[in-house]
Design an enzyme around this catalytic site. Sequence first.
Site, PDB file in Angstrom:
ATOM      1  N   ASP A  50     -20.384  36.057  41.110  1.00 54.81           N
ATOM      2  CA  ASP A  50     -19.915  37.359  40.538  1.00 54.81           C
ATOM      3  C   ASP A  50     -18.846  38.283  41.206  1.00 54.81           C
ATOM      4  O   ASP A  50     -19.430  38.741  42.446  1.00 54.81           O
ATOM      5  CB  ASP A  50     -21.006  38.308  40.316  1.00 54.81           C
ATOM      6  CG  ASP A  50     -20.605  39.358  39.065  1.00 54.81           C
ATOM      7  OD1 ASP A  50     -20.505  40.453  39.693  1.00 54.81           O
ATOM      8  OD2 ASP A  50     -20.682  39.253  37.972  1.00 54.81           O
ATOM      9  N   THR A  52     -17.580  41.553  40.717  1.00 54.57           N
ATOM     10  CA  THR A  52     -17.880  42.731  40.848  1.00 54.57           C
ATOM     11  C   THR A  52     -19.170  42.931  41.784  1.00 54.57           C
ATOM     12  O   THR A  52     -19.097  43.838  42.741  1.00 54.57           O
ATOM     13  CB  THR A  52     -18.287  43.392  39.410  1.00 54.57           C
ATOM     14  OG1 THR A  52     -17.094  43.267  38.689  1.00 54.57           O
ATOM     15  CG2 THR A  52     -18.973  44.857  39.463  1.00 54.57           C
ATOM     16  N   ASN A  86      -9.362  39.244  36.059  1.00 53.01           N
ATOM     17  CA  ASN A  86      -8.857  40.389  36.550  1.00 53.01           C
ATOM     18  C   ASN A  86      -9.339  40.618  38.033  1.00 53.01           C
ATOM     19  O   ASN A  86      -8.788  40.857  38.892  1.00 53.01           O
ATOM     20  CB  ASN A  86      -8.842  41.552  35.772  1.00 53.01           C
ATOM     21  CG  ASN A  86      -7.693  41.599  34.565  1.00 53.01           C
ATOM     22  OD1 ASN A  86      -6.710  42.042  34.786  1.00 53.01           O
ATOM     23  ND2 ASN A  86      -8.199  40.870  33.500  1.00 53.01           N
ATOM     24  N   THR A  87     -10.620  40.582  37.967  1.00 53.70           N
ATOM     25  CA  THR A  87     -11.364  41.036  39.341  1.00 53.70           C
ATOM     26  C   THR A  87     -11.226  40.071  40.426  1.00 53.70           C
ATOM     27  O   THR A  87     -11.175  40.551  41.523  1.00 53.70           O
ATOM     28  CB  THR A  87     -13.055  41.261  38.870  1.00 53.70           C
ATOM     29  OG1 THR A  87     -13.029  42.027  37.821  1.00 53.70           O
ATOM     30  CG2 THR A  87     -13.632  42.000  40.195  1.00 53.70           C
ATOM     31  N   ALA A  88     -10.901  38.775  39.825  1.00 55.72           N
ATOM     32  CA  ALA A  88     -10.676  37.778  40.966  1.00 55.72           C
ATOM     33  C   ALA A  88      -9.483  38.281  41.727  1.00 55.72           C
ATOM     34  O   ALA A  88      -9.316  37.594  42.823  1.00 55.72           O
ATOM     35  CB  ALA A  88     -10.635  36.481  40.530  1.00 55.72           C
ATOM     36  N   LYS A 169     -20.038  37.544  27.905  1.00 49.30           N
ATOM     37  CA  LYS A 169     -20.236  36.489  28.854  1.00 49.30           C
ATOM     38  C   LYS A 169     -21.556  35.802  28.200  1.00 49.30           C
ATOM     39  O   LYS A 169     -21.858  34.529  28.317  1.00 49.30           O
ATOM     40  CB  LYS A 169     -20.741  37.094  30.099  1.00 49.30           C
ATOM     41  CG  LYS A 169     -19.548  37.482  30.997  1.00 49.30           C
ATOM     42  CD  LYS A 169     -19.634  37.962  32.318  1.00 49.30           C
ATOM     43  CE  LYS A 169     -18.434  38.258  33.033  1.00 49.30           C
ATOM     44  NZ  LYS A 169     -17.740  37.074  33.314  1.00 49.30           N
TER      45      LYS A 169
END
Length: 235
Positions: A50, A52, A86-88, A169
Amino acid sequence: MSHARVLGVLGGMGPLAGATFMQRLTLLTPAERDQDHIPAILWSDPRVPDRTAARLSGGEDPLPALLRGIAGLEAAGCGAIAIPCNTAHGWFEPMQAATRLPILHIVEAAADELLRLGIAGGPIGLMATKGTLAMRLYQARLEGRGYDCLVPREAEMDRIVMPAIDLVKANKVSESYAPLAEVARRLIERGARAVVLGCTEIPLGISAGPALPFPVADTIDALARAAIAWAKPAG
């Protein structure tokens, strides 16, 4: 056969977002026959830790898994990489440093999408994961292009946005529409000219209900358009 224009897709974050990206890439490509479409290889690995949690609470580092996927796509003969998460992109620099392939940046694609929608500056709403917001992935780049980013309040993030992302998810996509749409409306009420859906789960939830009556920049579509522009350059 040349592989110069084979697109690599580093997906699985989440799996539905990667699969939807492939669908949107197909539907947005100008084509009249199979051979007009873009050759693409999807590396869908939901085992990536994960993002985040890694950034905010000391969770397992996702970079080794991301680099494994990039190496696999490079070995498969891809010419560029798109990452529909996006977070990647908080690990964009080490990912780009690890490959000779260009990685299409989703935030730059979103900025181009805003221009396509006729939003050339001013206040915009930004919905994303807590990790993406904390890393200022959008704020840093968009503010440099003349946008002011309005983000959900902390309570809205904790009680509405992050739980709605979790619903997507968990394949409860339709249940995520109402809370996500409500937060988007609140950002418009606060003065945003448009809302950037800066997590690839959020467009999935928003598309599960009636179209919103204001501009939204869907980052799945934005990245697909960037990939099409790379694969089929004008001229």
